[in-house]
Design a protein around this motif. Structure first.
Motif, PDB file in Angstrom:
ATOM      1  N   ALA A  38       0.829  -1.208   0.000  1.00  0.00           N
ATOM      2  CA  ALA A  38       0.000   0.000   0.000  1.00  0.00           C
ATOM      3  C   ALA A  38       0.865   1.259   0.000  1.00  0.00           C
ATOM      4  CB  ALA A  38      -0.927  -0.005   1.217  1.00  0.00           C
ATOM      5  N   VAL A  39       1.937   1.247   0.836  1.00  0.00           N
ATOM      6  CA  VAL A  39       2.835   2.405   0.882  1.00  0.00           C
ATOM      7  C   VAL A  39       3.442   2.626  -0.499  1.00  0.00           C
ATOM      8  CG1 VAL A  39       4.993   3.297   1.849  1.00  0.00           C
ATOM      9  CG2 VAL A  39       3.343   2.168   3.339  1.00  0.00           C
ATOM     10  N   ALA A  40       3.835   1.505  -1.145  1.00  0.00           N
ATOM     11  CA  ALA A  40       4.424   1.611  -2.471  1.00  0.00           C
ATOM     12  C   ALA A  40       3.423   2.190  -3.466  1.00  0.00           C
ATOM     13  CB  ALA A  40       4.910   0.245  -2.938  1.00  0.00           C
ATOM     14  N   LEU A  41       2.157   1.838  -3.295  1.00  0.00           N
ATOM     15  CA  LEU A  41       1.109   2.300  -4.218  1.00  0.00           C
ATOM     16  C   LEU A  41       0.881   3.809  -4.129  1.00  0.00           C
ATOM     17  CD1 LEU A  41      -1.842  -0.243  -4.048  1.00  0.00           C
ATOM     18  CD2 LEU A  41      -0.657   0.561  -6.096  1.00  0.00           C
ATOM     19  N   MET A  42       1.132   4.380  -2.953  1.00  0.00           N
ATOM     20  CA  MET A  42       0.809   5.784  -2.708  1.00  0.00           C
ATOM     21  C   MET A  42       1.515   6.732  -3.684  1.00  0.00           C
ATOM     22  SD  MET A  42      -1.421   6.273  -0.337  1.00  0.00           S
ATOM     23  CE  MET A  42      -1.221   8.016   0.034  1.00  0.00           C
ATOM     24  N   GLY A  43       2.698   6.336  -4.122  1.00  0.00           N
ATOM     25  CA  GLY A  43       3.445   7.220  -5.024  1.00  0.00           C
ATOM     26  C   GLY A  43       3.051   7.059  -6.480  1.00  0.00           C
ATOM     27  N   GLU A  44       1.991   6.291  -6.757  1.00  0.00           N
ATOM     28  CA  GLU A  44       1.534   6.017  -8.123  1.00  0.00           C
ATOM     29  C   GLU A  44       2.685   5.605  -9.030  1.00  0.00           C
ATOM     30  OE1 GLU A  44      -0.625   9.451  -9.303  1.00  0.00           O
ATOM     31  OE2 GLU A  44      -2.157   9.145  -7.786  1.00  0.00           O
ATOM     32  N   PRO A  45       3.293   4.465  -8.693  1.00  0.00           N
ATOM     33  CA  PRO A  45       4.435   4.020  -9.498  1.00  0.00           C
ATOM     34  C   PRO A  45       3.980   3.386 -10.801  1.00  0.00           C
ATOM     35  CG  PRO A  45       3.933   2.384  -7.847  1.00  0.00           C
ATOM     36  CD  PRO A  45       2.944   3.502  -7.632  1.00  0.00           C
ATOM     37  N   ARG A  46       4.937   3.249 -11.716  1.00  0.00           N
ATOM     38  CA  ARG A  46       4.643   2.521 -12.943  1.00  0.00           C
ATOM     39  C   ARG A  46       5.157   1.086 -12.831  1.00  0.00           C
ATOM     40  NH1 ARG A  46       6.492   5.807 -18.017  1.00  0.00           N
ATOM     41  NH2 ARG A  46       7.950   6.882 -16.648  1.00  0.00           N
ATOM     42  N   LEU A  47       6.190   0.925 -11.970  1.00  0.00           N
ATOM     43  CA  LEU A  47       6.756  -0.413 -11.775  1.00  0.00           C
ATOM     44  C   LEU A  47       6.881  -0.656 -10.280  1.00  0.00           C
ATOM     45  CD1 LEU A  47       8.322  -2.965 -12.827  1.00  0.00           C
ATOM     46  CD2 LEU A  47      10.391  -1.583 -12.630  1.00  0.00           C
ATOM     47  N   MET A  48       6.501  -1.865  -9.868  1.00  0.00           N
ATOM     48  CA  MET A  48       6.604  -2.172  -8.450  1.00  0.00           C
ATOM     49  C   MET A  48       7.482  -3.405  -8.283  1.00  0.00           C
ATOM     50  SD  MET A  48       3.492  -2.551  -5.805  1.00  0.00           S
ATOM     51  CE  MET A  48       2.715  -0.976  -5.804  1.00  0.00           C
ATOM     52  N   LEU A  49       8.511  -3.260  -7.419  1.00  0.00           N
ATOM     53  CA  LEU A  49       9.386  -4.398  -7.144  1.00  0.00           C
ATOM     54  C   LEU A  49       9.004  -4.963  -5.782  1.00  0.00           C
ATOM     55  CD1 LEU A  49      12.807  -2.649  -7.997  1.00  0.00           C
ATOM     56  CD2 LEU A  49      11.343  -3.932  -9.563  1.00  0.00           C
ATOM     57  N   LEU A  50       8.509  -6.196  -5.753  1.00  0.00           N
ATOM     58  CA  LEU A  50       8.063  -6.782  -4.486  1.00  0.00           C
ATOM     59  C   LEU A  50       9.019  -7.899  -4.095  1.00  0.00           C
ATOM     60  CD1 LEU A  50       4.242  -7.003  -5.275  1.00  0.00           C
ATOM     61  CD2 LEU A  50       5.461  -5.194  -4.079  1.00  0.00           C
ATOM     62  N   ASP A  51       9.664  -7.735  -2.922  1.00  0.00           N
ATOM     63  CA  ASP A  51      10.640  -8.731  -2.474  1.00  0.00           C
ATOM     64  C   ASP A  51       9.970  -9.661  -1.476  1.00  0.00           C
ATOM     65  OD1 ASP A  51      12.859 -10.168  -1.849  1.00  0.00           O
ATOM     66  OD2 ASP A  51      14.169  -8.426  -1.557  1.00  0.00           O
ATOM     67  N   GLU A  52       9.666 -10.865  -1.912  1.00  0.00           N
ATOM     68  CA  GLU A  52       8.976 -11.869  -1.093  1.00  0.00           C
ATOM     69  C   GLU A  52       7.748 -11.299  -0.389  1.00  0.00           C
ATOM     70  OE1 GLU A  52      11.121 -14.671   1.088  1.00  0.00           O
ATOM     71  OE2 GLU A  52      12.866 -14.654  -0.210  1.00  0.00           O
TER      72      GLU A  52
END
Lengths: 327, 255, 285, 397
Positions: free
Chosen positions: B164-178
């Motif tokens: 959710a925190v990552a989503l807040m910045g309206e990214p185009r790419l999301m890197l999810l580590d485990e």
């Protein structure tokens, strides 16, 4: 309920301010002086609170910046002959500028490394002021002339009180804003803060510069109250004292620095002048004991501890009510 | 489909040790890429290189046509790459909603003077942030935890909060580590569902996992790393049957 | 040339003293994450112990060395148990405040009992001269003593079970508790070893100077800076940092300015940290 | 009802007791006058501050046991309030403020050069005046433009000329300087250097050291000795000065020392032995003063009995100085009119003490500068003995 609590808080704060305003007329001249000094120190503690409490960077150079603020003011007014109202902000700006110069290289270091770099800087400043008599004024120190409207002790009290309130308001604005939250994110987890787009270095530098500006102001106010300065104002022991005031009062709160500084400052003064031989002689022993005990039993400081007790009591009260209803 | 992220010959040395060795891959826009490999294969290092936490020793990282090699993390994030960490990283002592607000900080511009002078810009941005926080709370189903310190909510909710925190910045790419690491088997569904919905919002996703079964259903493509080297790449099914992969995983994924 | 060499030897001797104090500090920091700022004041207590044992008790200097090390090790364990153990799990800065509290208590107490400066006689009161360099035997004792202690510490850590346990905890606290090493025991042991080192430093140094309640304050500041410059928790770093500071000071007095020697030495240390923000030998973050 | 009465009675009695306790002010018709002392009573300078305090305590004790002093128709006894300032000007300022504003004190003793300045900044404030009894040898205070200040010991410039004469008499030309750092040491260094070069000598090396924080002076000494000086100018507090001399001898230095007035040759001799002090020039040790002032013998003995230590100049001068203050109060006819007391020093023979009666003989006061006139005596150690020169009556020069 929420609104009621808010009004109650505002009323309490106003009452507190009222008491503070009435004090010069209730207390002796000496107490007024001690309170004035304590309030000036509180501003210094608040400045440390910004960089340490909120941004999480333990600066041990605030003693040096306190002295730099005080001396630049004294030199501007007495040697250069600048106008009082010009010198006051200029002295703070000089301190902030120096803070920036120190912060630029040192804020890249983290945690204890930053603490030690700043401590080294403080030692250097102390030694320079100790040995460079032209700068420090040597044995005679630096006289700080007061403007006519600050000749009276009570006038200086209100002057410092006004700046303390102003500092508290500004700190509150910062802390409750996105800026304050950003600083707290750096304190909490710098890697994550960077990963969500926070330029941690820039924000730390901003906090450090603002903090230096504020501690410079505290230095100016101390200089005004004392009327003279000597090199010991740059002592790194003052950096330690500010740290003590802050942690014993309650870090990352706005009331903590106020409670901690004024409380401990008055405690030390009281122990010194109480007139009981053992207490006076061993006042630092007792002071040290207080530090150890408070930090062991109230890790979050006096304010943190009081909050916890209050929450615990409220929790019990509520549970009690609930039981009554149930019964 | 154009590639949103291109990684070319990426290498990272630690002392004499090669943690990531000349890795190339591309992530097409709007897809989910799975990156798998045994422990110590260099997966997290790869993310640290892309995210800017570590400078690469060699190679290039191109994001949306821009060379971002060696950028500091906050610039990478502002460019539109969000990431989460293997050991869940949150602002633990701060409430959930503040965690989210910090995630938005890079899209706001008010600074020190706005705060002191309470400018209209600051008020506007504050309202925008509040709206966005509410929206993301809703999207991730974290509404009931909004006021609690992030460190005290359940492990699974923390994992979702990190996304959710990552989503807040309206990214185009999301890197999810485990994203499901350390979460009980029964609780992973909600997270997997969330990752799917993130992709549906048009966000490209890279996921590190070593639970291979989970990746089979989620990922569009997979990259397999072993000892810092890419040993396979392709459709999940196809990768799984690759003898090199089977060897690296000691047959784990055949089942 | 012989003047330069002379200053270098004195620098090494100054450094030896710093190393002995900094080693204990870095052990405590590396293993327990405690900013043990009161370490210098335990060193001061060590010097007073020497005075009591040797001057008042009439014990031989070399025997007094071991008595002081053992006695101060006990004091160190007491401090750990009474002050630092209740603080475990709290932020590091809290241990720093507790240490300052301890400093104030120890210094005031000693001053209350004995306000005047004391001195102890040198065990071998001779000065050696060779090739234009003259130096007191006691200085050689400091230099050689430091080397012996550093070697002993290395052997202890590498060759004994307890020592390996200490290193294990230094490297990975959680891992060590999984293997079944009691953190409490390690903690007490670390303090004992570190404080014994400080006692040895005090015993070696005391005959060269005089004993006063303030002697710990100046030293700890330098020792702490050394530990950080070397890299927190790094034994190699503490050794290198200690000798570097000693040399810097001795040479600054001779070639820069004696009044500003601290300014020079500390400025060099800042530059070192600016270039290597985690110390000479990468320590823990 | 009965309980209530009991409580009221108890409270009333307690309060009465407290009131009486607070009434120590007037015991058997005598009025207590409080005298303030701000000095380092803890920390590095503690020994020094305690010596000052001892002199005042002894004098006050003596005056009080004799039944106090009668001025006009009131008899006064004295009480010393001592407050620690750790040699920090800001603390001494606070102490003085506390004395003046809370304790109604009109006379404050201050024995450290750097803290006196902070008192001078406030002692002429209308309505809050107080008299500074300044124990300092820094020459600029002996000419200080402060209406309400009296300085006790002779200014250190008094010694410089004599010392140089002694040193040059030995044929010494090259001087190495290793005095204490800080403002006081710098002033001394500057004065000495100027006079030395003017007299035809050269300064071959300068390595001032902080006598308050250093515990090992060898690196400084090797630097100074590398220039082969005939004599080393050194000094700060006595203990570190003794260490400097001892270490210099260990390094094989055979020449002389010129020791600044802050360090006491007798205390140094206690640590190093007379042998190492050969060729050492400094201020006359206090007990040698008995040659001229016989009362010193009794005083030194009395001090030794009470405190178990050798007496110092600080103690003897402050003891005598307090008696002079009492004389001035008598002349002024007041214990609280600061201007009158200050004027009282110059009236009659208030500031003149005889060596038969007091350990130190003062010859009066320079009424313009407030400097009490005490002769200084320079000595040199020759063949294991202090060889004194004549007393320097500097005010006549």
């Amino acid at each position: 309920m929420e609104k009621k609590a808010k009004y109650a808080k505002a009323a309490a704060l106003l009452a507190l301010l009222g008491i503070a305003a009435a004090l010069p007329w209730l207390l002796g001249k000496y107490q007024v002086r001690i309170l004035t000094l304590a309030m000036a120190w509180t501003i210094a503690t608040l400045s440390l609170n910004l960089i340490l409490g909120y941004a999480g960077q333990a600066s041990l150079a605030h003693g040096a910046f306190l002295g730099i603020g005080a001396y630049s003011f004294g030199i501007m007014v007495e040697r250069v002959g600048l106008n009082f109202w010009l010198s006051l902000p200029l002295a703070c700006l000089v301190t902030a500028l120096l803070g920036m110069l120190v912060g630029l290289p040192s804020l890249r270091a983290k945690g204890p490394y930053f603490a030690i770099v700043t401590l080294c800087f403080n030692v250097i400043i102390l030694k320079v002021f100790e040995n460079w008599n032209w700068l420090s004024g040597g044995i005679q120190g630096q006289v700080v002339p007061r403007p006519a409207f600050l000749v009276q002790r009570w006038a200086r009290y209100y002057f410092v009180l006004a700046f303390l309130v102003l500092t508290l308001v500004v700190m509150r604005l910062i802390v409750k804003s996105m800026l304050g939250v950003t600083l707290m994110s750096i304190r909490s987890n710098e890697d994550l803060a960077e990963a969500v787009g926070v330029n941690s270095f820039r924000n730390k530098l901003l906090a450090f510069v603002v903090s230096c500006f504020t501690v410079g102001l505290a230095g100016v106010l101390l200089a005004l109250e004392n009327g003279q300065l000597d090199f010991t104002i740059t002592n790194y022991l003052y950096s330690f004292y500010l740290l003590i005031y802050l942690l014993i009062g309650g870090v990352a709160t706005l009331s903590g620095p106020v409670v901690g500084t004024i409380g401990l400052y008055l405690l030390l003064d009281y122990m010194k002048n109480i007139g009981i031989k053992g207490v006076e002689e061993f006042r630092y022993f007792l002071f040290g004991l207080v530090l150890v005990l408070v930090i062991i039993f109230f890790p979050m400081g006096i304010v943190g501890g009081a909050r916890r007790i209050w929450e615990w009591a409220r929790g019990r009260l509520r549970r009690g009510e609930a039981q009554e209803v149930a019964g | 489909m154009t590639a949103l992220l291109q990684v070319q010959g990426l290498t990272r040395l630690f002392g004499g040790l090669v943690a990531v060795n000349k890795v190339d891959f591309e992530v097409p826009q709007g897809s989910i890429l799975g990156i798998i490999g045994p422990n110590g294969a260099g997966k997290s290092t790869l993310f640290n290189l892309i995210g800017g936490a570590l400078p690469p020793s060699e190679g290039r990282i191109v994001f949306a046509g821009k060379d971002i090699t060696g950028w500091r993390p906050y610039r990478v994030a502002r460019e539109g790459i969000a990431r989460t960490f293997q050991t869940t990283a949150l602002f633990e002592e701060l409430p959930v909603y503040i965690n989210l607000a910090i995630g938005r900080r890079m899209r706001t511009r008010s600074g020190f003077w706005d705060v002191l002078l309470r400018t209209p810009r600051m008020r506007r941005e504050r309202e925008e942030t509040t709206a966005k926080v509410l929206e993301v709370l809703e999207f991730t189903g974290l509404g009931k935890y909004a006021n609690e310190p992030a460190g005290s909510i359940p492990q699974e909710a923390q994992k979702r909060l990190a996304i959710a925190v990552a989503l807040m910045g309206e990214p185009r790419l999301m890197l999810l580590d485990e994203p499901t690491g350390g979460v009980g088997m029964g609780e992973t569904d909600e997270i997997i569902d969330l990752i799917g919905r993130v992709r549906d919002r048009g966000i490209t996703v890279c996921v590190i996992e070593h639970k291979m079964r989970m990746m089979m259903s989620l990922a569009d493509r997979m990259v397999v790393l072993n000892f810092g080297v890419k040993i396979a790449e392709g459709e999940p099914r196809q990768v799984c049957e690759d003898p090199a992969v089977i060897e690296a995983y000691l047959g784990e994924c055949i089942a | 040339m012989s003047f330069f060499l002379n200053q270098v030897i004195i620098g090494i001797q100054l450094g030896s003293q710093y190393v002995m104090v900094a080693l204990g500090l870095t052990l405590i920091f590396g293993i327990l994450d405690i900013s043990h700022f009161a370490h210098g004041h335990l060193y001061m207590i060590g010097a007073y112990l020497l005075y009591m044992v040797m001057v008042l008790g009439g014990v031989n200097y070399w025997l007094a060395l071991f008595i002081c090390m053992a006695a101060l090790a006990l004091v160190g364990m007491l401090v750990e148990r009474a002050v630092y153990r209740p603080l475990r799990g709290q932020p590091q800065i809290n241990t720093f405040i507790a240490a300052i509290g301890l400093i104030l208590m120890l210094e005031t107490l000693v001053r209350g009992i004995q306000p005047k400066a004391l001195s102890v006689p040198k065990p071998i009161d001779k000065t050696l001269s060779f090739g234009g360099i003259s130096m007191e035997v006691q200085r050689l004792i400091v230099i050689i003593g430091a080397i012996l202690l550093i070697t002993a510490l290395q052997l202890f850590i590498k060759r004994t079970r307890l020592g390996t346990a200490i290193e294990a905890v230094a490297q990975d606290r959680e891992g060590a508790s999984l293997v079944g090493i009691s953190v409490n025991r390690i903690s007490a042991l670390t303090f004992a070893v570190a404080t014994a080192l400080a006692a040895a430093a005090a015993v070696f140094m005391a005959p060269l100077a005089f004993i006063s309640p303030e002697m710990g304050g100046v030293l700890i500041l330098k020792a702490f800076v050394i530990v950080v410059i070397g890299g927190l928790g790094s034994i190699k770093g503490a050794i290198a940092g200690g000798y570097i500071l000693g040399l810097l000071e001795a040479l600054a007095i001779a070639y820069v300015s004696s009044a500003y020697k601290d300014v020079f030495a500390f400025a060099v240390l800042i530059v070192i940290l600016a270039v290597r923000p985690t110390g000479l030998f990468r320590g823990r973050d | 009802m009965r309980l209530k009465t009991a409580i009221i009675l108890t409270v009333a009695l307690t309060m009465a007791a407290l009131a009486f306790a607070g009434c120590g002010e007037k015991e058997s018709g005598k009025v207590t006058v409080r005298i303030g002392l701000t000095a380092p009573l803890s920390g590095i300078g503690a020994g020094y501050g305690q010596d000052i305090k001892a002199g005042l305590d002894m004098a006050i004790d003596e005056v009080n046991t004799k039944g106090g002093v009668t001025i006009g128709d009131t008899t006064y006894v004295f009480e010393l309030l001592a407050s620690d300032d750790e040699m920090v000007p800001e603390s001494s300022l606070s102490n003085a403020q506390n004395f003046v504003l809370e304790k109604d004190i009109k006379v404050i003793w201050d024995p450290t050069a750097n803290t006196i300045q902070s008192l001078m900044g406030i002692n002429q404030t209308a309505g809050e005046e107080f008299l500074i009894m300044a124990y300092t040898s820094v020459p600029l205070y002996a000419q200080a433009p402060n209406k309400y200040m009296v300085t006790l010991p002779p200014p250190f410039s008094v010694y410089v000329k004599e010392w140089i004469k002694m040193a040059m008499g030995k044929g010494w030309k090259k001087m190495g300087m290793l005095q204490t750092t800080g403002a006081y040491g710098d002033l001394w260094g500057k004065t000495m250097k100027e006079a030395w070069t003017k007299a035809g000598g050269t300064v071959v090396a300068e390595a001032p050291a902080s006598y308050y924080t250093e515990s090992d002076f060898t690196p400084y000494l090797t630097t100074v000795l590398a220039a082969n000086p005939d004599v080393i100018f050194c000094g700060g507090p006595s203990d570190p000065t003794a260490l400097v001399i001892e270490q210099a001898r260990s390094l094989g230095f055979k020449g002389g020392f010129i020791v600044i007035d802050q360090a006491k040759l007798d205390n140094i001799a206690d640590k190093t032995g007379m042998e190492k002090l050969e060729g050492c020039i400094g201020v006359l040790p206090v007990e040698q003063g008995a040659e001229n002032w016989p009362a010193m013998n009794d005083f030194a003995k009395k001090y030794q009995d009470e405190y178990g230590e050798r007496v110092t100049w600080e103690t003897a001068i402050c003891y005598t100085g307090f008696h002079i203050l009492v004389n001035a109060m008598k002349e002024a006819g007041s214990v609280d009119d600061v201007a009158a007391i200050r004027a009282g020093f110059a009236k009659g023979n208030a500031a003149v003490t005889s060596g038969e009666e007091f350990p130190v003989a003062f010859s009066g006061i320079n009424n313009d500068t407030g400097a009490l006139l005490m002769p200084g005596t320079a000595v040199m150690v020759e063949n294991g003995k202090f060889v004194g020169m004549d007393m320097i009556e500097w005010w006549k020069q």
